[in-house]
Scaffold this motif. Sequence first.
Motif, PDB file in Angstrom:
ATOM      1  N   THR A 159      -5.220  15.235   0.630  1.00  0.00           N
ATOM      2  CA  THR A 159      -5.137  16.458  -0.166  1.00  0.00           C
ATOM      3  C   THR A 159      -3.688  16.840  -0.442  1.00  0.00           C
ATOM      4  O   THR A 159      -3.320  17.144  -1.587  1.00  0.00           O
ATOM      5  N   ILE A 160      -2.859  16.814   0.575  1.00  0.00           N
ATOM      6  CA  ILE A 160      -1.445  17.166   0.424  1.00  0.00           C
ATOM      7  C   ILE A 160      -0.771  16.229  -0.574  1.00  0.00           C
ATOM      8  O   ILE A 160      -0.045  16.668  -1.470  1.00  0.00           O
ATOM      9  N   LEU A 161      -1.013  14.934  -0.426  1.00  0.00           N
ATOM     10  CA  LEU A 161      -0.385  13.955  -1.313  1.00  0.00           C
ATOM     11  C   LEU A 161      -0.819  14.150  -2.765  1.00  0.00           C
ATOM     12  O   LEU A 161       0.003  14.122  -3.679  1.00  0.00           O
ATOM     13  N   THR A 219     -17.384  10.582   0.907  1.00  0.00           N
ATOM     14  CA  THR A 219     -17.647  11.187  -0.394  1.00  0.00           C
ATOM     15  C   THR A 219     -16.686  12.332  -0.715  1.00  0.00           C
ATOM     16  O   THR A 219     -16.351  12.541  -1.882  1.00  0.00           O
ATOM     17  N   SER A 220     -16.232  13.064   0.292  1.00  0.00           N
ATOM     18  CA  SER A 220     -15.325  14.173  -0.004  1.00  0.00           C
ATOM     19  C   SER A 220     -13.968  13.661  -0.499  1.00  0.00           C
ATOM     20  O   SER A 220     -13.367  14.250  -1.397  1.00  0.00           O
ATOM     21  N   GLU A 238      -8.250  13.115   5.544  1.00  0.00           N
ATOM     22  CA  GLU A 238      -8.506  13.922   4.355  1.00  0.00           C
ATOM     23  C   GLU A 238      -7.427  14.971   4.097  1.00  0.00           C
ATOM     24  O   GLU A 238      -7.049  15.215   2.945  1.00  0.00           O
ATOM     25  N   ALA A 239      -6.915  15.597   5.136  1.00  0.00           N
ATOM     26  CA  ALA A 239      -5.874  16.610   4.950  1.00  0.00           C
ATOM     27  C   ALA A 239      -4.621  15.983   4.335  1.00  0.00           C
ATOM     28  O   ALA A 239      -3.996  16.567   3.443  1.00  0.00           O
ATOM     29  N   ARG A 267       0.839  -1.194   0.000  1.00  0.00           N
ATOM     30  CA  ARG A 267       0.000   0.000   0.000  1.00  0.00           C
ATOM     31  C   ARG A 267       0.877   1.247   0.000  1.00  0.00           C
ATOM     32  O   ARG A 267       1.898   1.298   0.665  1.00  0.00           O
ATOM     33  N   THR A 268       0.441   2.258  -0.715  1.00  0.00           N
ATOM     34  CA  THR A 268       1.154   3.526  -0.779  1.00  0.00           C
ATOM     35  C   THR A 268       0.686   4.431   0.372  1.00  0.00           C
ATOM     36  O   THR A 268      -0.361   4.176   0.979  1.00  0.00           O
ATOM     37  N   PRO A 269       1.418   5.505   0.648  1.00  0.00           N
ATOM     38  CA  PRO A 269       0.948   6.457   1.662  1.00  0.00           C
ATOM     39  C   PRO A 269      -0.445   7.012   1.335  1.00  0.00           C
ATOM     40  O   PRO A 269      -1.263   7.213   2.242  1.00  0.00           O
ATOM     41  N   LEU A 270      -0.727   7.236   0.054  1.00  0.00           N
ATOM     42  CA  LEU A 270      -2.055   7.720  -0.331  1.00  0.00           C
ATOM     43  C   LEU A 270      -3.129   6.708   0.052  1.00  0.00           C
ATOM     44  O   LEU A 270      -4.168   7.074   0.609  1.00  0.00           O
TER      45      LEU A 270
END
Length: 179
Positions: free
Chosen positions: A132-134, A161-162, A128-129, A116-119
């Motif tokens: 977004t950064i990734l 959903t976000s 979520e933060a 698994r990747t960090p994302l």
Amino acid sequence: MKKFFGFGTGKGHSSPAFRTELMNGLGARFEKKEEVNESPRRYNVRVKDLKEIHRAAVMGNILKMRRLLMLGKDVNKRDKKKRTPLHLACTIGHADMVDFLVERKCQLNLYDGDCRTPLMKAVQCQEEACVTILLEHGANPHLTDNFGNTALHYAVAGDNTSIVEKLILYHANIEARNK
């Protein structure tokens, strides 16, 4: 009687539904010293067993991380389970640490021991933060784990959903099929 016949031991039971398996069975727990956080999606981490750079990421200690990097430590150093500091920071939800590591040009698409990747870990843990950064810094949403799951699969399974919207905005493949 249950234990005598193997019921309740986890052996031989049928596979759970996709969402339950994806969100619970593929995740992990976070341990600090001997305490256990029962969140099933987090890594099973014993802080005392980590190297200094990984410990700084788990604790969100940017000053210590900065000092370690100035001393020549590798920002992509892996622990025994092939996790990088970025994997750990994404799982815990330390967005400031994720931002710091990304600015230091760490590799965004490295796989951990669970493929698994960090994302994927940030999405799975619904941070979520961090997601977004990734994505803003170029993390690849098309990469798959051993089961063919992408970050979008994890977002959908988590009913977030976000995060799904963010992944689609960054061109996640909505037709990707898992195994």
